[in-house]
Design a protein around this motif. Structure first.
Motif, PDB file in Angstrom:
ATOM      1  N   GLU A 113       0.832  -1.204   0.000  1.00 35.71           N
ATOM      2  CA  GLU A 113       0.000   0.000   0.000  1.00 35.71           C
ATOM      3  C   GLU A 113       0.868   1.256   0.000  1.00 35.71           C
ATOM      4  O   GLU A 113       0.611   2.214  -0.736  1.00 35.71           O
ATOM      5  N   LYS A 114       1.920   1.254   0.833  1.00 34.43           N
ATOM      6  CA  LYS A 114       2.809   2.408   0.911  1.00 34.43           C
ATOM      7  C   LYS A 114       3.538   2.641  -0.407  1.00 34.43           C
ATOM      8  O   LYS A 114       3.698   3.786  -0.849  1.00 34.43           O
ATOM      9  N   GLN A 115       3.996   1.536  -1.031  1.00 32.20           N
ATOM     10  CA  GLN A 115       4.697   1.676  -2.306  1.00 32.20           C
ATOM     11  C   GLN A 115       3.779   2.229  -3.393  1.00 32.20           C
ATOM     12  O   GLN A 115       4.190   3.055  -4.215  1.00 32.20           O
ATOM     13  N   SER A 116       2.534   1.797  -3.379  1.00 28.94           N
ATOM     14  CA  SER A 116       1.572   2.275  -4.370  1.00 28.94           C
ATOM     15  C   SER A 116       1.259   3.753  -4.160  1.00 28.94           C
ATOM     16  O   SER A 116       1.196   4.536  -5.118  1.00 28.94           O
ATOM     17  N   LYS A 117       1.073   4.152  -2.894  1.00 34.53           N
ATOM     18  CA  LYS A 117       0.797   5.557  -2.585  1.00 34.53           C
ATOM     19  C   LYS A 117       1.970   6.444  -2.974  1.00 34.53           C
ATOM     20  O   LYS A 117       1.786   7.576  -3.420  1.00 34.53           O
ATOM     21  N   LYS A 118       3.179   5.924  -2.787  1.00 30.48           N
ATOM     22  CA  LYS A 118       4.375   6.698  -3.095  1.00 30.48           C
ATOM     23  C   LYS A 118       4.459   7.046  -4.574  1.00 30.48           C
ATOM     24  O   LYS A 118       4.991   8.086  -4.964  1.00 30.48           O
ATOM     25  N   GLU A 119       3.930   6.164  -5.425  1.00 31.81           N
ATOM     26  CA  GLU A 119       3.958   6.393  -6.871  1.00 31.81           C
ATOM     27  C   GLU A 119       2.765   7.206  -7.353  1.00 31.81           C
ATOM     28  O   GLU A 119       2.720   7.634  -8.512  1.00 31.81           O
ATOM     29  N   ASN A 120       1.804   7.442  -6.467  1.00 33.24           N
ATOM     30  CA  ASN A 120       0.573   8.131  -6.841  1.00 33.24           C
ATOM     31  C   ASN A 120       0.846   9.602  -7.136  1.00 33.24           C
ATOM     32  O   ASN A 120       1.446  10.314  -6.328  1.00 33.24           O
ATOM     33  N   LEU A 121       0.362  10.079  -8.269  1.00 35.93           N
ATOM     34  CA  LEU A 121       0.569  11.476  -8.650  1.00 35.93           C
ATOM     35  C   LEU A 121      -0.234  12.440  -7.787  1.00 35.93           C
ATOM     36  O   LEU A 121       0.045  13.636  -7.765  1.00 35.93           O
ATOM     37  N   ASP A 122      -1.247  11.940  -7.087  1.00 36.98           N
ATOM     38  CA  ASP A 122      -2.086  12.783  -6.233  1.00 36.98           C
ATOM     39  C   ASP A 122      -1.662  12.729  -4.762  1.00 36.98           C
ATOM     40  O   ASP A 122      -2.380  13.226  -3.895  1.00 36.98           O
ATOM     41  N   ASN A 123      -0.514  12.133  -4.503  1.00 36.19           N
ATOM     42  CA  ASN A 123      -0.004  12.040  -3.135  1.00 36.19           C
ATOM     43  C   ASN A 123       0.318  13.453  -2.633  1.00 36.19           C
ATOM     44  O   ASN A 123       1.201  14.123  -3.166  1.00 36.19           O
ATOM     45  N   GLN A 124      -0.407  13.910  -1.601  1.00 32.71           N
ATOM     46  CA  GLN A 124      -0.278  15.288  -1.132  1.00 32.71           C
ATOM     47  C   GLN A 124       1.123  15.592  -0.615  1.00 32.71           C
ATOM     48  O   GLN A 124       1.646  16.701  -0.817  1.00 32.71           O
ATOM     49  N   ARG A 125       1.754  14.633   0.011  1.00 32.90           N
ATOM     50  CA  ARG A 125       3.111  14.862   0.526  1.00 32.90           C
ATOM     51  C   ARG A 125       4.077  15.099  -0.628  1.00 32.90           C
ATOM     52  O   ARG A 125       4.967  15.950  -0.539  1.00 32.90           O
ATOM     53  N   ARG A 126       3.907  14.351  -1.714  1.00 35.01           N
ATOM     54  CA  ARG A 126       4.782  14.532  -2.869  1.00 35.01           C
ATOM     55  C   ARG A 126       4.491  15.855  -3.568  1.00 35.01           C
ATOM     56  O   ARG A 126       5.408  16.512  -4.081  1.00 35.01           O
ATOM     57  N   ILE A 127       3.234  16.251  -3.581  1.00 35.52           N
ATOM     58  CA  ILE A 127       2.865  17.541  -4.175  1.00 35.52           C
ATOM     59  C   ILE A 127       3.517  18.689  -3.401  1.00 35.52           C
ATOM     60  O   ILE A 127       4.119  19.595  -3.986  1.00 35.52           O
ATOM     61  N   ASP A 128       3.405  18.636  -2.068  1.00 38.67           N
ATOM     62  CA  ASP A 128       4.001  19.686  -1.231  1.00 38.67           C
ATOM     63  C   ASP A 128       5.520  19.691  -1.365  1.00 38.67           C
ATOM     64  O   ASP A 128       6.148  20.755  -1.421  1.00 38.67           O
ATOM     65  N   SER A 129       6.103  18.507  -1.390  1.00 41.74           N
ATOM     66  CA  SER A 129       7.553  18.396  -1.545  1.00 41.74           C
ATOM     67  C   SER A 129       8.015  18.990  -2.868  1.00 41.74           C
ATOM     68  O   SER A 129       9.038  19.687  -2.934  1.00 41.74           O
ATOM     69  N   THR A 130       7.252  18.733  -3.924  1.00 43.77           N
ATOM     70  CA  THR A 130       7.587  19.269  -5.248  1.00 43.77           C
ATOM     71  C   THR A 130       7.500  20.792  -5.256  1.00 43.77           C
ATOM     72  O   THR A 130       8.365  21.474  -5.819  1.00 43.77           O
ATOM     73  N   LYS A 131       6.474  21.337  -4.616  1.00 37.45           N
ATOM     74  CA  LYS A 131       6.327  22.799  -4.549  1.00 37.45           C
ATOM     75  C   LYS A 131       7.492  23.424  -3.784  1.00 37.45           C
ATOM     76  O   LYS A 131       7.997  24.488  -4.174  1.00 37.45           O
ATOM     77  N   ARG A 132       7.916  22.775  -2.704  1.00 38.67           N
ATOM     78  CA  ARG A 132       9.062  23.288  -1.938  1.00 38.67           C
ATOM     79  C   ARG A 132      10.330  23.260  -2.790  1.00 38.67           C
ATOM     80  O   ARG A 132      11.111  24.223  -2.805  1.00 38.67           O
ATOM     81  N   GLN A 133      10.522  22.161  -3.474  1.00 35.29           N
ATOM     82  CA  GLN A 133      11.719  22.007  -4.293  1.00 35.29           C
ATOM     83  C   GLN A 133      11.763  23.024  -5.426  1.00 35.29           C
ATOM     84  O   GLN A 133      12.810  23.630  -5.697  1.00 35.29           O
ATOM     85  N   VAL A 134      10.626  23.254  -6.076  1.00 36.22           N
ATOM     86  CA  VAL A 134      10.566  24.181  -7.213  1.00 36.22           C
ATOM     87  C   VAL A 134      10.889  25.607  -6.780  1.00 36.22           C
ATOM     88  O   VAL A 134      11.690  26.296  -7.422  1.00 36.22           O
ATOM     89  N   ILE A 135      10.288  26.051  -5.671  1.00 34.67           N
ATOM     90  CA  ILE A 135      10.518  27.439  -5.244  1.00 34.67           C
ATOM     91  C   ILE A 135      11.952  27.643  -4.778  1.00 34.67           C
ATOM     92  O   ILE A 135      12.559  28.688  -5.011  1.00 34.67           O
ATOM     93  N   LEU A 136      12.545  26.609  -4.157  1.00 35.54           N
ATOM     94  CA  LEU A 136      13.937  26.723  -3.709  1.00 35.54           C
ATOM     95  C   LEU A 136      14.878  26.730  -4.912  1.00 35.54           C
ATOM     96  O   LEU A 136      15.856  27.493  -4.925  1.00 35.54           O
ATOM     97  N   GLU A 137      14.602  25.907  -5.905  1.00 31.74           N
ATOM     98  CA  GLU A 137      15.430  25.887  -7.115  1.00 31.74           C
ATOM     99  C   GLU A 137      15.377  27.227  -7.834  1.00 31.74           C
ATOM    100  O   GLU A 137      16.395  27.728  -8.319  1.00 31.74           O
ATOM    101  N   ASN A 138      14.199  27.842  -7.891  1.00 32.70           N
ATOM    102  CA  ASN A 138      14.039  29.099  -8.621  1.00 32.70           C
ATOM    103  C   ASN A 138      14.697  30.285  -7.919  1.00 32.70           C
ATOM    104  O   ASN A 138      15.140  31.233  -8.581  1.00 32.70           O
ATOM    105  N   ILE A 139      14.757  30.230  -6.594  1.00 34.78           N
ATOM    106  CA  ILE A 139      15.313  31.379  -5.861  1.00 34.78           C
ATOM    107  C   ILE A 139      16.794  31.214  -5.542  1.00 34.78           C
ATOM    108  O   ILE A 139      17.464  32.176  -5.166  1.00 34.78           O
ATOM    109  N   SER A 140      17.303  30.006  -5.701  1.00 35.65           N
ATOM    110  CA  SER A 140      18.716  29.739  -5.344  1.00 35.65           C
ATOM    111  C   SER A 140      19.648  30.200  -6.454  1.00 35.65           C
ATOM    112  O   SER A 140      20.332  29.398  -7.101  1.00 35.65           O
ATOM    113  N   LYS A 141      19.679  31.478  -6.664  1.00 35.99           N
ATOM    114  CA  LYS A 141      20.554  32.077  -7.667  1.00 35.99           C
ATOM    115  C   LYS A 141      21.449  33.092  -6.965  1.00 35.99           C
ATOM    116  O   LYS A 141      20.996  33.905  -6.159  1.00 35.99           O
TER     117      LYS A 141
END
Length: 232
Positions: A89-117
């Motif tokens: 179940e955990k492995q399946s959720k981890k691959e899910n595109l609607d996983n809220q934790r992965r969505i939040d993690s992606t948003k954090r990563q994107v904003i940090l990548e864009n500002i780290s100049k």
């Protein structure tokens, strides 16, 4: 004292707080190119749900890798049926595109990548440091917020625990709750206007800035004392 910036977001997650601090920096810098760079950071970080899912899918396992992970657990004879079901179940959720934790993690990563100049940090440090006074909400102490504020030349000053007298928002909530009990607001927009009006009424009618000044002086004295003790 600095220029005013009000940000009302749908959530108060780390990436939302980071965007709020970027807005504060934009409102309080006189460097035109820095304003442009930071506005571009906000624009480039404002991804649509489809764009976020695309980024998540790029990090997902290939079908072959995913099957291998599943089979590795299935072939693990030490796992009970319940443990196996939980892992699958955990492995399946981890691959899910609607996983809220992965969505939040992606948003954090994107904003940090864009500002780290280096350019953004260099321009930010051409001006005086901005002191941000905030409470001890866990998100305010997140690694993302600390890294963003380091880039923006912001100093985070946390209020002492259990000190609502230093925090205007506590007084604002108390005042709003009393009013909302008596009156119905038929739209979100009217409720937001009422909140903003109440906020300024409470802040302008209080002596928060004097308290913050005393608090900041106390923190500086405490740091000097601790530094002196550590050097003896």
């Amino acid at each position: 004292m600095g220029n005013f910036s009000l940000i009302i977001s749908e959530t108060s997650k780390a990436h939302d707080i980071a965007r709020a601090f970027i807005d504060i920096k934009i409102a309080n810098t006189d460097i035109t190119i820095l304003k442009l760079l930071l506005n571009k950071v906000l624009l480039d970080s404002d991804l649509s749900p489809d764009q976020i899912q695309q980024k998540i899918s790029e990090k997902n396992s290939t079908k072959e890798d995913f099957i291998n992970k599943i089979m590795k657990n299935i072939n693990n004879n030490e796992l009970t049926t319940v443990e196996l079901a939980s892992k699958l179940e955990k492995q399946s959720k981890k691959e899910n595109l609607d996983n809220q934790r992965r969505i939040d993690s992606t948003k954090r990563q994107v904003i940090l990548e864009n500002i780290s100049k280096e350019e953004i940090k260099r321009y930010s440090y051409l001006e005086p440091k901005i002191n941000i006074i905030l409470d001890n909400y866990s998100v305010h102490k997140s690694q993302l917020v600390k890294e963003i504020c380091e880039i923006l030349n912001m100093n985070l000053i946390y209020l002492p625990p259990y000190s609502p007298q230093f925090n205007p928002i506590e007084q604002v909530w108390r005042t709003c709750k009393i009013e909302i009990k008596r009156k119905y607001y038929e739209s979100k927009e009217k409720l937001e206007k009422f909140f903003v009006k109440t906020y300024f009424k409470v802040v302008n009618g209080g002596n928060f800035f004097n308290w913050w000044e005393k608090l900041n002086s106390f923190i500086l004295i405490k740091r000097l004392f601790l530094t002196k003790v550590s050097n003896t």
